[in-house]
Scaffold this active site. Structure first.
Site, short mmCIF file in Angstrom:
data_model
loop_
_atom_site.label_atom_id
_atom_site.label_comp_id
_atom_site.label_asym_id
_atom_site.label_seq_id
_atom_site.Cartn_x
_atom_site.Cartn_y
_atom_site.Cartn_z
N TYR A 112 25.40 -15.30 -24.90
CA TYR A 112 24.39 -16.24 -24.42
C TYR A 112 24.93 -17.19 -23.35
CZ TYR A 112 25.75 -19.62 -28.25
OH TYR A 112 26.38 -20.48 -29.12
N GLU A 113 24.01 -17.89 -22.74
CA GLU A 113 24.31 -18.75 -21.58
C GLU A 113 24.89 -17.93 -20.44
OE1 GLU A 113 23.38 -21.85 -19.77
OE2 GLU A 113 23.25 -22.04 -21.93
#
Length: 591
Positions: free
Chosen positions: A434-435
């Protein structure tokens, strides 16, 4: 049950011996004397050890449950969140105009590590709120700031980020969520978002969703994307909560890890939203937070590895297995402890040297963010922007690797849930995704950041490393640091030159080597940090520091990294210079 103790001493060493923050010219740093930072870190350590860490296995075991559209967090989470709020921890680096304490981002980062190590899933509720706060603080109108920021700072309300859709992750240009303008200046948000961390829960009175959507007239791709504030409960003019907005949770995702955080499918069925920033400029508003957010995920990489390492170390000292080949070290017992064996030492040293080096790199980057924000320093902004994909990508890759290595120390017990090592490995895994998945981080580094501002910032980094090496000319004690760093730096520059020479003719030559370049640069960054830490330790020893054993262990750990980890740079260079042909040789049909 796993235990955790925050590394206050190591963090203090980095803040005051390596970064020398009290003497820095960054506004607010002169107040950060050792007594003050020590008091803050010690209090955070108590909260992490006594309140958050015991809830980590609870959250993993119970997860979040949805009942009639209401999401229940694991037992104990709400009381712990109240304790975090009551202690003012959510307001540490927030603007005093909205109830914050105004401390530098550096202190937020140092405290955040302890909370993430203790309970990553729990800390995400607060961390995502900080991201929403930052976006509104930079891009919001005066009215929006007054309405939302005080409650976000206190975490009476929490925040989320809504980007991903079922058919669109990294490629946000494919987004389908719509924003329909209304006569009163608001918008109706229609669409579905997925993977929304902390999307719904029972720990706050309101949840402020920041939602990317396409408003009319923006055109195709990301140019048409705008960012909207979409509260769970509409906020009345007097600040009270009004009607429930037209948004709901479709389901909670069943995940590999971070079970204590509610990862939600969010449905927006004509929900009232308010434009944040300029129309069709949503990506600019999102990127305001990227450096801080990706620094935070890079921190998660090593923070979970730190917790796993602490427990693996304790197990290695306690567990009796086999005899030392050079002679029994526990002659009164049936066997010697695991830690006598060279391969266990190798594993523990890899974990220790990575975690301590990554901590130094992350805190240095946080200080660059402070320099950028508090002084308007464009060079600091450029340098930290260059470093962020390395910190996010390299540190989360290695952090997961080290969590698995810590699990391996336990042998079969590491595979049994009651020992807790499985959770560390499972929780650490998400940080690589994620990110911005780590392959995307590598593409960002090579495809955008190296050439940014005409290559100014990567050249500044090369010069910074060269200056560090030159500073130790003639210092025999530092040769074991400066010489390996010099060799690794040359390999990094050679890789960058290869991209310049080959990338224009064949872009795939650069892209095929981007992941290796990210790791090569990561090793150079940690080599730079270890060189700085070693010098600081020698200075302290020369000054008659009392804790000589600790400082000498610090130097020995650094020497291990330079001798055993930094040579990986040569491997990454060889892979890069092999070009795109080995990677692209097979047609898609041949796989």
């Amino acid at each position: 049950m796993p235990r955790y103790t925050a590394p206050v001493k190591d963090t203090q060493f980095l803040l005051h011996d390596v970064l020398k923050i009290s003497a820095a010219d960054i506004p607010g740093y002169s107040d950060l004397d050792p007594a003050f930072t020590g008091a803050v870190l010690e209090e955070a350590a108590k909260l992490a050890a006594d309140v958050l860490a015991p809830l980590n296995p609870v959250g993993d075991r119970e997860g979040c449950v949805m009942e009639n559209g209401v999401v229940r967090t694991p037992n104990g989470f709400k009381a712990a969140f109240d304790a975090v709020r009551a202690g003012g921890w959510t307001a540490l680096d927030a603007d005093p105009a909205y109830g914050g304490q105004g401390l530098p981002h550096l202190m937020h980062t140092a405290v955040n590590e302890a909370f993430v190590s203790a309970n990553m899933a729990f800390q995400m509720y607060q961390g995502l709120t900080h991201g929403a706060y930052s976006a509104i603080h930079v891009h919001g109108s005066a009215e929006q700031k007054a309405t939302y920021l005080p409650k976000l700072v206190s975490c009476e309300w929490t925040g989320t980020m809504n980007l991903t859709e079922p058919h669109c992750g990294t490629d946000l240009g494919l987004m389908r969520t719509k924003a329909e303008p209304q006569a009163d200046g608001s918008y109706k948000i229609i669409g579905q978002k997925i993977f929304i961390s902390a999307g719904e829960h029972d720990m706050a009175d309101n949840i402020i969703h920041l939602v990317l959507a396409k408003a009319p007239g923006g055109g195709a791709g990301t140019k048409g994307i705008s960012l909207f504030i979409v509260p769970k409960f509409v906020v009345n003019a007097d600040g009270s909560l009004g009607a429930r907005n037209a948004l709901s949770v479709g389901k909670i995702e069943a995940k590999m890890g971070i079970h204590g955080n509610a990862t939600c499918v969010m449905n927006y069925d004509g929900a009232t939203g308010y434009l944040l920033g300029d129309v069709h400029k949503g990506m600019r508003a999102m990127f305001t937070m990227m450096n801080e957010a990706r620094l935070g995920v890079g921190l998660q990489g090593y923070a979970v590895a730190e917790a796993a390492y602490q427990n693996a170390l304790a197990y290695a000292k306690d567990r009796l297995q086999g005899r030392d080949v050079t002679g029994a070290k526990n002659p009164g017992g049936a066997a010697d402890p695991l830690i006598v064996h060279p391969d266990i030492r190798r594993s523990l040293m890899e974990q220790k040297s990575f975690v301590e080096g990554a901590r130094a790199l992350t805190l240095w980057a946080a200080s660059l963010i402070d320099r950028s924000h508090r002084m308007g320093d464009a060079d600091a902004e450029g340098l930290v922007s260059l470093m962020i994909p390395v910190i996010k990508g390299f540190q989360t890759d290695k952090g997961f690797e080290m969590a698995v290595a810590a699990q391996q120390v336990y042998g079969g017990h590491g595979y049994i849930e009651e020992w807790g090592m499985s959770q560390f490995a499972r929780d650490a895994r998400i940080a690589m995704i994620y990110e911005g998945a780590n392959g995307v981080q590598a593409l960002d580094l090579v495809g955008r950041k190296l050439a940014q501002d005409g290559g100014k910032h990567v050249m500044a980094f090369f010069e910074l490393v060269k200056a560090e090496i030159r500073a130790h000319d003639g210092d025999a004690r530092m040769a074991g640091f400066a010489e390996p760093l010099k060799q690794a730096s040359k390999q990094l520059q050679q890789a960058a030159m290869y991209f310049m020479q080959s990338g224009m003719k064949n872009p795939n030559a650069a892209l095929a080597g981007s992941y290796d370049f990210m790791h090569l640069m990561g090793h150079v960054c940690l080599g730079l940090m270890w060189t700085r830490m070693a010098k600081a330790a020698y200075v302290a020893l020369d000054g008659g520091a009392a804790d000589r054993d600790w400082l000498e262990a610090k130097i020995a750990t650094g020497r291990f990294y330079m001798a055993r980890q930094l040579p990986a740079c040569g491997m990454h260079l060889a892979r890069i210079e092999s070009g795109a042909e080995p990677v692209m040789a097979l047609a898609a049909e041949a796989f």
